[in-house]
Scaffold this motif. Structure first.
Motif, PDB file in Angstrom:
ATOM      1  N   UNK B  52       0.838  -1.206   0.000  1.00  0.00           N
ATOM      2  CA  UNK B  52       0.000   0.000   0.000  1.00  0.00           C
ATOM      3  C   UNK B  52       0.874   1.257   0.000  1.00  0.00           C
ATOM      4  N   UNK B  55       2.457   1.668  -3.444  1.00  0.00           N
ATOM      5  CA  UNK B  55       1.494   2.139  -4.444  1.00  0.00           C
ATOM      6  C   UNK B  55       1.212   3.629  -4.261  1.00  0.00           C
ATOM      7  N   UNK B  56       1.143   4.073  -3.010  1.00  0.00           N
ATOM      8  CA  UNK B  56       0.868   5.489  -2.738  1.00  0.00           C
ATOM      9  C   UNK B  56       2.008   6.390  -3.171  1.00  0.00           C
ATOM     10  N   UNK B  59       2.352   7.036  -7.018  1.00  0.00           N
ATOM     11  CA  UNK B  59       1.398   7.980  -7.623  1.00  0.00           C
ATOM     12  C   UNK B  59       2.033   9.300  -8.031  1.00  0.00           C
ATOM     13  N   UNK B  64       0.382   4.666 -11.865  1.00  0.00           N
ATOM     14  CA  UNK B  64      -0.829   4.220 -11.185  1.00  0.00           C
ATOM     15  C   UNK B  64      -0.744   2.709 -10.993  1.00  0.00           C
ATOM     16  N   UNK B  65      -0.690   2.295  -9.733  1.00  0.00           N
ATOM     17  CA  UNK B  65      -0.512   0.875  -9.431  1.00  0.00           C
ATOM     18  C   UNK B  65      -1.751   0.284  -8.769  1.00  0.00           C
ATOM     19  N   UNK B  66      -2.106  -0.907  -9.183  1.00  0.00           N
ATOM     20  CA  UNK B  66      -3.210  -1.633  -8.553  1.00  0.00           C
ATOM     21  C   UNK B  66      -2.606  -2.786  -7.754  1.00  0.00           C
ATOM     22  N   UNK B  67      -3.119  -2.961  -6.539  1.00  0.00           N
ATOM     23  CA  UNK B  67      -2.601  -4.015  -5.677  1.00  0.00           C
ATOM     24  C   UNK B  67      -3.489  -5.253  -5.774  1.00  0.00           C
ATOM     25  N   UNK B 136      -7.572  -0.472 -17.686  1.00  0.00           N
ATOM     26  CA  UNK B 136      -7.222   0.617 -18.600  1.00  0.00           C
ATOM     27  C   UNK B 136      -6.639   1.756 -17.753  1.00  0.00           C
ATOM     28  N   UNK B 138      -4.112   1.596 -15.819  1.00  0.00           N
ATOM     29  CA  UNK B 138      -3.335   1.103 -14.676  1.00  0.00           C
ATOM     30  C   UNK B 138      -1.959   0.698 -15.205  1.00  0.00           C
TER      31      UNK B 138
END
Lengths: 214, 214
Positions: B52, B55-56, B59, B64-67, B136, B138
């Protein structure tokens, strides 16, 4: 809400314990609890803890965060608010109440339901599909949550943004960057939230004590 | 994963910064859209928290990251898992418990920038919801989990060091589950499987000492 960071302290635990007693006293099938309060007042923390305590009582409670139901895209919201005028648009009107009520109704009728779910990291709105058949209680939390229809127990946190000022400037939750517009937004939300206080069944005062409204 | 209690400490922040620096280096050497980063480590080692935080901080870098949490992909849902494991014996515990077909499908959807359906455990209720997300826009997938090192097409593989005894201590403070003799057996087995995969990592982070990598 995905990837939210909670800051749980002893005062949250004590308040959740106290609320639990009221919930158990008034327990009913498919009960809906709502928790309202300003930004930074501890709604998410209380919701999380209460749901955890209920689980220990073998009651399956699901949190429903109204912040998932904003009609504006997270990345464009601030700009949208500023262009329309903060005092004109910030408030209940920003939420998709039809969808909130639909999801509450899905819960009450034990249906499979699709609801919005914001990922705070990607700032995208995902869709969450859940089966409410096995869910006993719903905890709706959000600025104006106690305004929702069909709520059985309404909790209001009296702490204002001015009292949690430090939290907003620190931005330890990484949720929103602090600037003048953000203060104006908090001020407007403050007015709108405080207007809901008379609806509450339980108040959490500024010392975080839970008080019953007679 | 819904309602995972994330508590960020400076140690997690430092670890995430080290990973970020390496990612930026890698991208300079070999610019790549749709990068996959895996974060592995023992139970309670801080994988999800580091994910987390990482990912923050990605930014502001425009990434842009998805966990994705592999614990969402257990074939046996949380509420039945203990019974299932007791019935099938300690050797049934390991990567075969996961639905790798689904993991691969979601990775493929990410690569193709498609809308994807993935499982999502609510840690409060213990039920498995379904999450629909649009990949899309990400840029990166951060996959965290005990056995995430098994994912072969990852671009960067991180392992968080923590010994088994430390893990036991970490569990004491984790609200995720209750510890008993059987749970300790499970932890021992998971520890052995994790250790057998460790050599696949490219980057090792030790919370207590300084970092090193192969």
């Amino acid at each position: 809400m995905l990837n939210d960071i909670l800051l749980i302290t002893e005062k949250h635990k004590a308040a959740a314990d106290a609320i639990l007693n009221y919930v158990l006293e008034q327990r009913k099938d498919k009960m809906v609890i709502a928790i309202s309060g300003e930004s930074g007042s501890g709604k998410s923390e209380l919701t999380y803890l209460l749901a955890k305590l209920l689980r220990r009582e073998k009651i399956f409670a699901k949190p429903l965060h109204t912040d998932n139901y904003y009609m504006t895209d997270p990345l464009k919201r601030k700009e949208w608010r500023i262009s329309r005028g903060i005092e004109n648009v910030v408030g209940y009107g920003e939420y998709d109440w039809a969808m909130i009520h639909k999801n509450i109704d899905d819960f009450k009728h034990s249906r499979r339901s699709e609801m919005p779910c914001v990922d705070l990291v990607t700032e995208q709105v995902d869709q969450l599909i859940t089966d409410f058949k096995t869910v006993d209680m719903l905890i709706v939390d959000g600025l104006y949550a106690i305004k929702a229809e069909g709520v059985d127990l309404k909790v209001f946190i009296e702490l204002t943004y001015l009292e949690t000022k430090e939290k907003h400037t620190k931005d330890s939750r990484g949720k929103e960057v602090m600037d003048e517009a953000r203060w104006d937004i908090l001020g407007q939300e403050h007015k709108m939230v405080q207007a809901l206080k008379p609806l509450a069944d339980l108040l959490i005062n500024t010392d975080y004590q839970v008080v019953e409204v007679k | 994963m819904l309602n995972d209690l994330i508590t960020v400490t400076p140690r997690h922040e430092n670890a995430a910064k080290l990973i970020l620096d390496r990612i930026i280096e890698i991208r300079k050497e070999l610019p790549k859209d749709k990068m996959i980063v895996t974060i592995s480590g023992e139970v309670g080692s801080g994988k999800s928290t580091v994910s987390v935080v990482l990912a923050r901080i990605l930014k502001p870098q425009g990434i842009r990251a998805k966990i994705i949490d592999l614990d969402d992909y257990y074939k046996i849902p949380p509420l039945q898992r203990r019974q299932w494991r007791l019935k099938n014996g300690i050797n049934s515990i390991g990567y075969d418990e996961y639905d790798w077909v689904k993991v691969k499908q979601n990775i493929a959807d990410f690569k193709d920038s498609k809308t994807s359906k993935m499982p999502c455990v609510d840690l409060i209720t213990g039920y498995v919801d379904e999450l629909r997300t649009n990949f899309e826009g990400v840029d990166m997938l951060i996959i965290n989990g005990l056995y995430s090192l098994r994912i072969e097409n990852a671009d960067f593989k991180v392992f968080i060091e923590l010994t088994y005894d430390e893990t036991r201590d970490a569990q004491k403070y984790s609200q995720k589950e209750n510890i008993d003799a059987y749970r300790l057996q499970v932890l021992q087995r998971e520890h052995e499987v994790v250790q057998s995969l460790k050599s696949h990592a490219e980057f090792y982070i030790d919370f207590d000492q300084s970092l090193y990598h192969l």
